[in-house]
Design an enzyme around this catalytic site. Sequence first.
Site, mmCIF file in Angstrom:
data_model
loop_
_atom_site.group_PDB
_atom_site.id
_atom_site.type_symbol
_atom_site.label_atom_id
_atom_site.label_comp_id
_atom_site.label_asym_id
_atom_site.label_seq_id
_atom_site.Cartn_x
_atom_site.Cartn_y
_atom_site.Cartn_z
ATOM 1 N N LYS A 22 4.591 -14.007 -4.442
ATOM 2 C CA LYS A 22 5.863 -13.934 -3.933
ATOM 3 C C LYS A 22 6.049 -13.286 -2.597
ATOM 4 C CE LYS A 22 8.785 -10.704 -5.352
ATOM 5 N NZ LYS A 22 9.667 -9.699 -4.300
ATOM 6 N N ASN A 23 5.477 -12.051 -2.444
ATOM 7 C CA ASN A 23 5.603 -10.938 -1.099
ATOM 8 C C ASN A 23 4.672 -11.796 -0.048
ATOM 9 O OD1 ASN A 23 7.466 -9.601 -2.471
ATOM 10 N ND2 ASN A 23 5.980 -7.816 -2.834
ATOM 11 N N ARG A 99 17.324 -9.554 0.210
ATOM 12 C CA ARG A 99 16.790 -8.553 1.561
ATOM 13 C C ARG A 99 15.634 -8.995 2.264
ATOM 14 N NH1 ARG A 99 17.363 -3.983 1.615
ATOM 15 N NH2 ARG A 99 15.446 -3.497 2.802
ATOM 16 N N CYS A 123 19.536 -1.503 -2.299
ATOM 17 C CA CYS A 123 19.492 -2.252 -3.470
ATOM 18 C C CYS A 123 19.190 -1.414 -4.499
ATOM 19 C CB CYS A 123 18.169 -3.249 -3.397
ATOM 20 S SG CYS A 123 16.463 -2.289 -3.435
ATOM 21 N N ARG A 128 16.729 1.634 1.604
ATOM 22 C CA ARG A 128 15.991 0.517 2.195
ATOM 23 C C ARG A 128 16.385 0.123 3.659
ATOM 24 N NH1 ARG A 128 13.734 -3.225 -2.001
ATOM 25 N NH2 ARG A 128 12.304 -3.867 -0.653
ATOM 26 N N PRO A 129 16.495 1.282 4.305
ATOM 27 C CA PRO A 129 16.812 0.810 5.712
ATOM 28 C C PRO A 129 15.913 -0.113 6.497
ATOM 29 C CG PRO A 129 15.861 3.066 5.330
ATOM 30 C CD PRO A 129 15.870 2.536 4.211
ATOM 31 N N ILE A 130 16.238 -0.393 7.720
ATOM 32 C CA ILE A 130 15.478 -1.231 8.646
ATOM 33 C C ILE A 130 15.326 -0.768 10.037
ATOM 34 C CG2 ILE A 130 16.094 -3.426 7.339
ATOM 35 C CD1 ILE A 130 17.838 -4.068 9.882
ATOM 36 N N ASP A 131 15.434 0.720 10.227
ATOM 37 C CA ASP A 131 15.324 1.417 11.390
ATOM 38 C C ASP A 131 13.776 1.015 12.008
ATOM 39 O OD1 ASP A 131 14.392 2.875 9.210
ATOM 40 O OD2 ASP A 131 14.081 4.509 10.401
ATOM 41 N N LEU A 132 12.623 0.889 11.055
ATOM 42 C CA LEU A 132 11.257 0.843 11.538
ATOM 43 C C LEU A 132 11.316 -0.648 12.171
ATOM 44 C CD1 LEU A 132 9.365 2.611 8.912
ATOM 45 C CD2 LEU A 132 10.223 3.631 11.164
ATOM 46 N N ASP A 313 4.629 -1.343 -6.685
ATOM 47 C CA ASP A 313 5.066 -2.490 -7.439
ATOM 48 C C ASP A 313 4.649 -2.738 -8.769
ATOM 49 O OD1 ASP A 313 5.509 -4.759 -4.508
ATOM 50 O OD2 ASP A 313 6.816 -3.134 -5.244
ATOM 51 N N ILE A 335 7.063 6.039 -2.581
ATOM 52 C CA ILE A 335 7.290 4.983 -1.582
ATOM 53 C C ILE A 335 8.931 4.890 -1.830
ATOM 54 C CG2 ILE A 335 7.342 2.677 -1.003
ATOM 55 C CD1 ILE A 335 4.516 4.212 -0.642
ATOM 56 N N ARG A 405 13.217 -14.034 -9.992
ATOM 57 C CA ARG A 405 12.870 -13.649 -8.502
ATOM 58 C C ARG A 405 11.342 -13.449 -8.291
ATOM 59 N NH1 ARG A 405 17.104 -9.662 -5.610
ATOM 60 N NH2 ARG A 405 15.966 -10.829 -4.055
HETATM 61 C C1 EPZ Z 1 7.712 -4.686 0.666
HETATM 62 O O1 EPZ Z 1 9.129 -4.267 0.817
HETATM 63 C C2 EPZ Z 1 7.944 -5.671 -0.729
HETATM 64 N N1 EPZ Z 1 8.705 -6.578 -0.685
HETATM 65 C C3 EPZ Z 1 8.210 -4.455 -1.852
HETATM 66 O O2 EPZ Z 1 8.166 -5.480 -3.348
HETATM 67 C C4 EPZ Z 1 7.269 -3.359 -2.023
HETATM 68 O O3 EPZ Z 1 7.692 -2.548 -3.040
HETATM 69 C C5 EPZ Z 1 7.044 -2.828 -0.631
HETATM 70 O O4 EPZ Z 1 6.881 -3.655 0.442
HETATM 71 C C6 EPZ Z 1 6.234 -1.592 -0.532
HETATM 72 O O5 EPZ Z 1 4.915 -2.178 -0.819
HETATM 73 C C7 EPZ Z 1 8.496 -7.800 0.062
HETATM 74 O O6 EPZ Z 1 7.478 -8.086 0.548
HETATM 75 C C8 EPZ Z 1 9.493 -8.865 -0.057
HETATM 76 P P1 EPZ Z 1 8.774 -1.155 3.140
HETATM 77 P P2 EPZ Z 1 9.553 -3.461 2.086
HETATM 78 O O7 EPZ Z 1 9.277 -1.303 4.382
HETATM 79 O O8 EPZ Z 1 9.005 -4.282 3.245
HETATM 80 C C9 EPZ Z 1 10.672 2.852 4.098
HETATM 81 C C10 EPZ Z 1 8.987 -6.178 -5.196
HETATM 82 O O9 EPZ Z 1 9.077 -5.512 -6.498
HETATM 83 N N2 EPZ Z 1 11.444 2.086 5.106
HETATM 84 O O10 EPZ Z 1 7.054 -1.153 3.027
HETATM 85 O O11 EPZ Z 1 10.907 -3.441 2.188
HETATM 86 C C11 EPZ Z 1 11.490 2.263 2.803
HETATM 87 O O12 EPZ Z 1 12.791 2.709 2.400
HETATM 88 C C12 EPZ Z 1 9.173 -5.535 -3.878
HETATM 89 O O13 EPZ Z 1 7.985 -7.157 -5.099
HETATM 90 C C13 EPZ Z 1 12.225 2.773 6.363
HETATM 91 O O14 EPZ Z 1 12.642 3.970 6.139
HETATM 92 O O15 EPZ Z 1 9.153 -2.218 1.789
HETATM 93 C C14 EPZ Z 1 10.395 2.644 1.707
HETATM 94 O O16 EPZ Z 1 10.695 3.988 1.185
HETATM 95 C C15 EPZ Z 1 10.163 -4.421 -4.085
HETATM 96 N N3 EPZ Z 1 12.610 2.071 7.362
HETATM 97 C C16 EPZ Z 1 9.069 2.456 2.767
HETATM 98 O O17 EPZ Z 1 9.551 2.665 4.059
HETATM 99 C C17 EPZ Z 1 12.220 0.632 7.489
HETATM 100 O O18 EPZ Z 1 12.439 0.295 8.623
HETATM 101 C C18 EPZ Z 1 8.246 1.474 2.422
HETATM 102 O O19 EPZ Z 1 9.226 0.463 2.473
HETATM 103 C C19 EPZ Z 1 11.464 -0.114 6.525
HETATM 104 C C20 EPZ Z 1 11.068 0.790 5.192
#
Ligand code: EPZ
Length: 427
Positions: A22-23, A99, A123, A128-132, A313, A335, A405
């Site tokens: 999926k991911n 998302r 969620c 789940r911010p997107i600042d990065l 996960d 995480i 999902r």
């Molecule tokens: C991906 O989510 C996966 N989803 C998640 O799987 C997985 O848990 C996660 O990576 C970590 O491995 C998909 O690939 C669709 P991150 P993502 O950005 O990209 C923080 C599942 O169950 N962060 O690696 O959203 C964030 O809050 C799902 O299949 C920021 O602060 O995860 C978190 O604490 C759930 N700013 C950490 O980083 C940002 O701009 C890791 O998040 C982005 C993230």
Amino acid sequence: MDRIIIRGGNRLTGRLPISGAKNSALTLLPCALLTDEPVTLRNLPRLADVDSFGHLLNQLGVSTMVEGARPEDFGRVMTLRAGRVTSTVAPYDIVRKMRASILVLGPLLARAGEATVSLPGGCAIGNRPIDLHLKALEAFGARIEITAGYVKAIAPDGGLPGGTVTFPVVSVGATENALMAAVLANGTCILDNAAREPEIVDLCHLLIAMGAEIEGVGTDRLTVVGKPRLHGATYAVMPDRIEAGSYACAAAITGGDVDLVGARADDMQAVLAALRDAGVEVEVKRDAIRIAAAGRLRPLTLSTAPFPGFPTDMQAQFMAMLCMADGASVLTETIFENRYMHVPELARMGADISVNGRTAVVRGVPKLTGAPVMATDLRASMSLILAGLVAEGETIVNRIYHLDRGYERLEEKLQTVGADIERNNDD
Ligand code: EPZ
């Protein structure tokens, strides 16, 4: 509303097919925006999120054609074509439901010079911010505006000049958006402290197959030399390491012996090592990974971490499994800030778990008892299924749209290895 009913106690044995990831699928699909030529993805899992992503791409002008798959087949083939991008807007009503829609931001910016995407919001497992994501695009030369709940990214005329981004936190999604923006940049983009998850490697492999130039694949430093255009490609989605890990826990918790057909051990070293530490037999075969439980499970101390560490996960699934261990396990979720929603539901089945901040102590119990429980998020839902497989009596898992999902035809797969499980509608 659909629900799943499980009567626990059956040992799972036999061969269980693993679907496409999926991911990975959710980051490979938007790559179709990066070229006007057809992109064909094989081994796409049949999941609600994949369907939703296809509908979003349709709204952006991407045609999607699914090649005829027999109903009994797992996975399918989809050919996508963005001959012309007809919209650069991902609307709130789609993004709020999924998302991962944010992953059109980078490729739209790269192909069309601009992108407007609804802020995804939080969620169940965190805000789940997107600042990065935005930090990376700005580092590559994009201008970012946030108004009325939408983020708009604009490239200078002629495209992104390129640059270097150093991620303060490892982010899978931000790495993916940055990569998809970088491949059509006018210059070179460097991603420092990039995510190294297998899904990132899968994305790099597809982009390279489309003509992109990426150095450092699989490491935390990626260098992308932008190209004026990319061409089409045909690519098979990697097997789902989290689905495989989830079913490995199902075999372990039921004292079973199951071959996970198509699972790729290289993607799962931390999970396989944890299973072995728990006393589970793990045998890597040519076309499968065999998981065989032998006696009571041993307790573990586990912390989630970015790849190659133990995946967040898999935390909920291991928690369910460790409810049956001989002793107390300690799990730490590093995480996400709210990824213990499954704990109160497991407790209703007799689990003995105490949570203090990011740490959960799981004390093994002699048995779990079936009960009606509520799914809250994707992986929490799977932990309830796992508990139901071993619990005495009947477990009813409600709100299983969460499961649909991320797990392709879950009850069918578990039925093939002997679970007493069915789906019905509670209306
Ligand atoms: C991906 O989510 C996966 N989803 C998640 O799987 C997985 O848990 C996660 O990576 C970590 O491995 C998909 O690939 C669709 P991150 P993502 O950005 O990209 C923080 C599942 O169950 N962060 O690696 O959203 C964030 O809050 C799902 O299949 C920021 O602060 O995860 C978190 O604490 C759930 N700013 C950490 O980083 C940002 O701009 C890791 O998040 C982005 C993230």
